[in-house]
Design a protein around this motif. Sequence first.
Motif, PDB file in Angstrom:
ATOM      1  N   GLU A  16       0.854  -1.344   0.103  1.00 33.03           N
ATOM      2  CA  GLU A  16       0.181   0.032   0.003  1.00 33.03           C
ATOM      3  C   GLU A  16       1.030   1.060   0.293  1.00 33.03           C
ATOM      4  O   GLU A  16       0.672   1.918  -0.324  1.00 33.03           O
ATOM      5  N   ALA A  17       1.702   1.300   1.163  1.00 29.56           N
ATOM      6  CA  ALA A  17       3.171   3.090   0.204  1.00 29.56           C
ATOM      7  C   ALA A  17       3.479   2.731  -0.430  1.00 29.56           C
ATOM      8  O   ALA A  17       3.772   3.596  -1.145  1.00 29.56           O
ATOM      9  N   GLU A  18       4.004   1.582  -1.392  1.00 34.59           N
ATOM     10  CA  GLU A  18       4.727   1.428  -2.481  1.00 34.59           C
ATOM     11  C   GLU A  18       3.846   2.124  -3.726  1.00 34.59           C
ATOM     12  O   GLU A  18       3.798   2.594  -4.083  1.00 34.59           O
ATOM     13  N   ALA A  19       2.516   1.358  -3.300  1.00 38.46           N
ATOM     14  CA  ALA A  19       1.295   1.969  -4.607  1.00 38.46           C
ATOM     15  C   ALA A  19       1.040   3.378  -4.291  1.00 38.46           C
ATOM     16  O   ALA A  19       1.216   4.030  -5.674  1.00 38.46           O
ATOM     17  N   TYR A  20       0.883   4.562  -2.595  1.00 43.45           N
ATOM     18  CA  TYR A  20       0.687   5.265  -2.694  1.00 43.45           C
ATOM     19  C   TYR A  20       1.819   6.562  -3.756  1.00 43.45           C
ATOM     20  O   TYR A  20       1.265   7.740  -3.537  1.00 43.45           O
ATOM     21  N   ASP A  21       3.383   5.290  -3.338  1.00 42.42           N
ATOM     22  CA  ASP A  21       3.980   6.648  -3.758  1.00 42.42           C
ATOM     23  C   ASP A  21       4.172   6.890  -4.928  1.00 42.42           C
ATOM     24  O   ASP A  21       5.153   7.902  -5.571  1.00 42.42           O
ATOM     25  N   VAL A  22       4.313   5.474  -5.791  1.00 47.84           N
ATOM     26  CA  VAL A  22       4.151   5.816  -7.523  1.00 47.84           C
ATOM     27  C   VAL A  22       2.757   6.525  -8.002  1.00 47.84           C
ATOM     28  O   VAL A  22       3.091   7.555  -8.828  1.00 47.84           O
ATOM     29  N   TRP A  23       1.667   7.156  -6.914  1.00 47.22           N
ATOM     30  CA  TRP A  23       0.513   7.447  -7.300  1.00 47.22           C
ATOM     31  C   TRP A  23       0.702   9.061  -7.245  1.00 47.22           C
ATOM     32  O   TRP A  23       0.882   9.990  -7.614  1.00 47.22           O
ATOM     33  N   PHE A  24       1.569   9.290  -5.580  1.00 45.10           N
ATOM     34  CA  PHE A  24       1.765  10.895  -5.435  1.00 45.10           C
ATOM     35  C   PHE A  24       3.185  11.379  -6.494  1.00 45.10           C
ATOM     36  O   PHE A  24       2.896  12.106  -6.671  1.00 45.10           O
ATOM     37  N   ARG A  25       3.761  10.490  -6.745  1.00 45.98           N
ATOM     38  CA  ARG A  25       4.905  10.431  -7.322  1.00 45.98           C
ATOM     39  C   ARG A  25       4.263  11.378  -9.164  1.00 45.98           C
ATOM     40  O   ARG A  25       5.006  12.365  -9.229  1.00 45.98           O
ATOM     41  N   ALA A  26       3.695  10.606  -9.655  1.00 49.08           N
ATOM     42  CA  ALA A  26       2.841  11.173 -11.025  1.00 49.08           C
ATOM     43  C   ALA A  26       2.094  12.141 -10.609  1.00 49.08           C
ATOM     44  O   ALA A  26       2.175  12.865 -11.927  1.00 49.08           O
TER      45      ALA A  26
END
Length: 58
Positions: A16-26
């Motif tokens: 979940e943390a990694e998915a959020y990080d990808v979304w946020f960076r995009a």
Amino acid sequence: MAKLSPIESEFETTEEAEAYDVWFRAKVEKAMTSTEPGIPHDQVMAMVQEIIEQHRPR
């Protein structure tokens, strides 16, 4: 799927943390490459103040 402590993270798992990080960076990348004009600070603050006033208890 590693569980995360609420003290360490607001997410339950590393996935979940990694998915959020990808979304946020995009989202940040999109904003930084945007060619749309920015909104002046004073205008944004007026909009925020209006939202605060709408939610203030009467």
